[in-house]
Write an enzyme that holds these catalytic residues in place. Sequence first.
Site, PDB file in Angstrom:
ATOM      1  N   HIS A  29       0.859  -1.270  -0.015  1.00 35.59           N
ATOM      2  CA  HIS A  29       0.156   0.155  -0.088  1.00 35.59           C
ATOM      3  C   HIS A  29       0.860   1.276  -0.029  1.00 35.59           C
ATOM      4  O   HIS A  29       0.434   2.269  -0.493  1.00 35.59           O
ATOM      5  CB  HIS A  29      -0.848  -0.067   1.069  1.00 35.59           C
ATOM      6  CG  HIS A  29      -2.046  -0.934   1.250  1.00 35.59           C
ATOM      7  ND1 HIS A  29      -2.120  -2.258   1.587  1.00 35.59           N
ATOM      8  CD2 HIS A  29      -3.296  -0.815   0.484  1.00 35.59           C
ATOM      9  CE1 HIS A  29      -3.041  -2.782   1.275  1.00 35.59           C
ATOM     10  NE2 HIS A  29      -3.861  -2.098   0.685  1.00 35.59           N
ATOM     11  N   SER A  45      -5.016  -2.289   4.925  1.00 34.48           N
ATOM     12  CA  SER A  45      -3.426  -2.078   5.014  1.00 34.48           C
ATOM     13  C   SER A  45      -2.918  -2.451   6.330  1.00 34.48           C
ATOM     14  O   SER A  45      -3.429  -1.821   7.154  1.00 34.48           O
ATOM     15  CB  SER A  45      -3.240  -0.766   4.439  1.00 34.48           C
ATOM     16  OG  SER A  45      -1.992  -0.488   4.566  1.00 34.48           O
ATOM     17  N   GLY A 104       0.064  -1.420   6.961  1.00 32.74           N
ATOM     18  CA  GLY A 104       0.635  -0.110   7.503  1.00 32.74           C
ATOM     19  C   GLY A 104      -0.092   0.826   7.676  1.00 32.74           C
ATOM     20  O   GLY A 104       0.025   1.748   8.556  1.00 32.74           O
TER      21      GLY A 104
END
Length: 122
Positions: free
Chosen positions: A50, A91, A93
Amino acid sequence: AAVMAGEALSRVPDVQIDGDGVFKYVLVRVRGAGALPKDVVRGHGWAEYHADLFERTAEELARHGLSCECLGGGRLSHRPEERKIHVYGYSVGFGQADHAVTTEKLKAKYPDYEITWADEGY
């Protein structure tokens, strides 16, 4: 500066995604000096992470004097032959994007599609 930022912002497409397949996406809030921010969707199969999507988007926006932050990510399943897009996942992160916001953006760009979303799945 606000007028310039507003014009630059208005030229940023709300949605840029690949035409087919399953791929990661990010929801990004774009800001320009004195202009109201807007959220955009970016999803591409070339992105392994991402962060790759976000960094490329941030670089493009910076060239136009705009800043941005990532609101989260997920995955898109785009099946043009069936006119369907499914939004799901998250995601690692950036956390999970607000899929409802993403879905509204996609509906505006693909009004003749069936667009669904779910919080589960990766």
